[in-house]
Design an enzyme around this catalytic site. Structure first.
Site, mmCIF file in Angstrom:
data_model
loop_
_atom_site.group_PDB
_atom_site.id
_atom_site.type_symbol
_atom_site.label_atom_id
_atom_site.label_comp_id
_atom_site.label_asym_id
_atom_site.label_seq_id
_atom_site.Cartn_x
_atom_site.Cartn_y
_atom_site.Cartn_z
ATOM 1 N NE ARG A 278 0.212 0.708 -0.637
ATOM 2 C CZ ARG A 278 -1.370 -0.051 -0.556
ATOM 3 N NH1 ARG A 278 -2.099 0.312 -0.338
ATOM 4 N NH2 ARG A 278 -0.771 -1.148 0.040
ATOM 5 C CB THR B 288 1.024 5.712 7.967
ATOM 6 O OG1 THR B 288 2.122 6.142 6.727
ATOM 7 C CG2 THR B 288 2.324 5.915 8.695
ATOM 8 C CG ASP C 173 3.786 -5.956 -3.411
ATOM 9 O OD1 ASP C 173 3.895 -5.410 -2.592
ATOM 10 O OD2 ASP C 173 4.114 -5.731 -4.275
ATOM 11 C CG ASP D 21 6.615 -8.306 -3.420
ATOM 12 O OD1 ASP D 21 7.850 -7.286 -3.474
ATOM 13 O OD2 ASP D 21 6.306 -8.278 -2.226
HETATM 14 C C1 PRP Z 1 2.095 -0.354 -4.678
HETATM 15 C C2 PRP Z 1 1.299 0.097 -6.750
HETATM 16 C C3 PRP Z 1 0.617 1.556 -5.826
HETATM 17 C C4 PRP Z 1 0.690 2.103 -4.953
HETATM 18 C C5 PRP Z 1 -0.881 1.320 -5.321
HETATM 19 O O1 PRP Z 1 3.708 -0.193 -5.021
HETATM 20 O O2 PRP Z 1 2.484 -0.308 -7.374
HETATM 21 O O3 PRP Z 1 1.950 2.403 -6.293
HETATM 22 O O4 PRP Z 1 0.844 0.005 -4.438
HETATM 23 O O5 PRP Z 1 -1.715 2.099 -3.672
HETATM 24 P P1 PRP Z 1 -1.886 3.714 -3.216
HETATM 25 O O6 PRP Z 1 -3.006 3.561 -4.467
HETATM 26 O O7 PRP Z 1 -2.512 3.195 -1.800
HETATM 27 O O8 PRP Z 1 -1.253 4.367 -3.162
HETATM 28 P P2 PRP Z 1 4.399 -0.110 -3.883
HETATM 29 O O9 PRP Z 1 3.671 1.161 -2.761
HETATM 30 O O10 PRP Z 1 4.589 -1.842 -3.180
HETATM 31 O O11 PRP Z 1 5.540 -0.202 -4.264
HETATM 32 P P3 PRP Z 1 6.293 -1.086 -5.233
HETATM 33 O O12 PRP Z 1 5.728 -0.750 -6.879
HETATM 34 O O13 PRP Z 1 8.166 -0.404 -5.463
HETATM 35 O O14 PRP Z 1 5.866 -2.253 -4.425
HETATM 36 N N1 URA Z 2 -0.183 -2.475 -5.031
HETATM 37 C C1 URA Z 2 0.387 -3.766 -4.870
HETATM 38 O O1 URA Z 2 0.681 -3.837 -5.487
HETATM 39 N N2 URA Z 2 -1.305 -4.895 -4.430
HETATM 40 C C2 URA Z 2 -2.087 -4.468 -3.414
HETATM 41 O O2 URA Z 2 -2.920 -4.852 -3.280
HETATM 42 C C3 URA Z 2 -2.507 -2.350 -3.389
HETATM 43 C C4 URA Z 2 -1.308 -1.480 -3.455
#
Ligand code: PRP
Ligand code: URA
Length: 213
Positions: free
Chosen positions: A108, A112, A204, A207
């Site tokens: 994400r 945005t 997160d 993380d």
């Molecule tokens: C997080 C999560 C989803 C997304 C959800 O990933 O694991 O993929 O955000 O958000 P949304 O429903 O608003 O699209 P992130 O973009 O943080 O990437 P990561 O898994 O690499 O940490």
């Molecule tokens: N992705 C995450 O990992 N945590 C949140 O709360 C939202 C998106």
């Protein structure tokens, strides 16, 4: 949130118990990873009550031969949304060790909140498989919607999406955009904040799984 025919919210006491520990900021990375796997296994068991391709086989017991139904070989593909979805793969492999794995990389944009695809590698014959798309967090629903669109472009028409924690906004968005996809969420949280984080949530997920913060 409205009731959607294609959405199941588990609210199972065992899963709720494990999610409570998962949310705790003091939970270590190792325990977090193990809990994500355990919750995924419980979710998979429930999600696959219906719609799993099965085949009849003959089994010879010590007493007689009988006809049984088993899960059809090579009928399930797991697709984790990178990165955090990776944490759910082993939880399904415990039940289906031979399931193949496709990967979709999506992050994400922190300003945005729009999803950006950066990687896609799927098995060639994925179009006629049952696809289990997995991501622990369903926040705005942008990533899940884009991933499902991508899978549909590859011909997939049998998709189940599993998320551990969902925000009402995201669940509604995916349910309305993809009424043909079964959506399974372990627990529905209260809301999203202005940065797109789920509250109370767990922070997160990527993380916490991989120790990157
Ligand atoms: C997080 C999560 C989803 C997304 C959800 O990933 O694991 O993929 O955000 O958000 P949304 O429903 O608003 O699209 P992130 O973009 O943080 O990437 P990561 O898994 O690499 O940490
Ligand atoms: N992705 C995450 O990992 N945590 C949140 O709360 C939202 C998106």
């Amino acid at each position: 949130m409205k009731n959607y025919e294609n959405v199941v919210i588990f609210d199972h006491p065992l899963i709720r118990h494990k999610i409570a520990i998962l949310r705790d900021e003091k939970t270590s990375m190792k325990e977090f990873r193990e809990l994500v796997e355990e919750i995924t296994t419980l979710m998979t068991y429930e999600s696959l009550k219906e719609g799993v391709p099965t085949t009849e086989v003959e089994v010879k017991t010590p007493l007689e031969t009988c006809t049984q139904r088993v899960v059809t070989d090579n009928s399930i593909v797991i697709v984790p949304i990178l990165r955090a979805g990776l944490g759910m793969v082993n939880g399904i492999h415990v039940l289906f060790p031979s399931a193949r794995v496709g990967h979709i990389g999506m992050y994400r944009n922190e300003e945005t909140l729009e999803p950006c695809e950066y990687y896609c590698k799927l098995p060639k014959d994925i179009d006629d498989k049952l696809v289990l798309l997995v991501d622990p967090m369903l926040a705005t629903g942008g990533s899940a919607c884009d991933d499902i669109n991508l899978l549909k472009k590859h011909g997939c028409n049998h998709i189940k999406f599993m998320a551990i924690i969902g925000a009402p906004e995201g669940v509604s968005k995916v349910a309305e955009a993809h009424p043909d996809v079964d959506i399974y969420v372990s627990t529905l949280d209260r809301c999203l904040n202005e940065n797109g984080y789920i509250f109370p949530g767990l922070g997160d997920a990527g993380d916490r799984l991989f120790g990157t913060k």
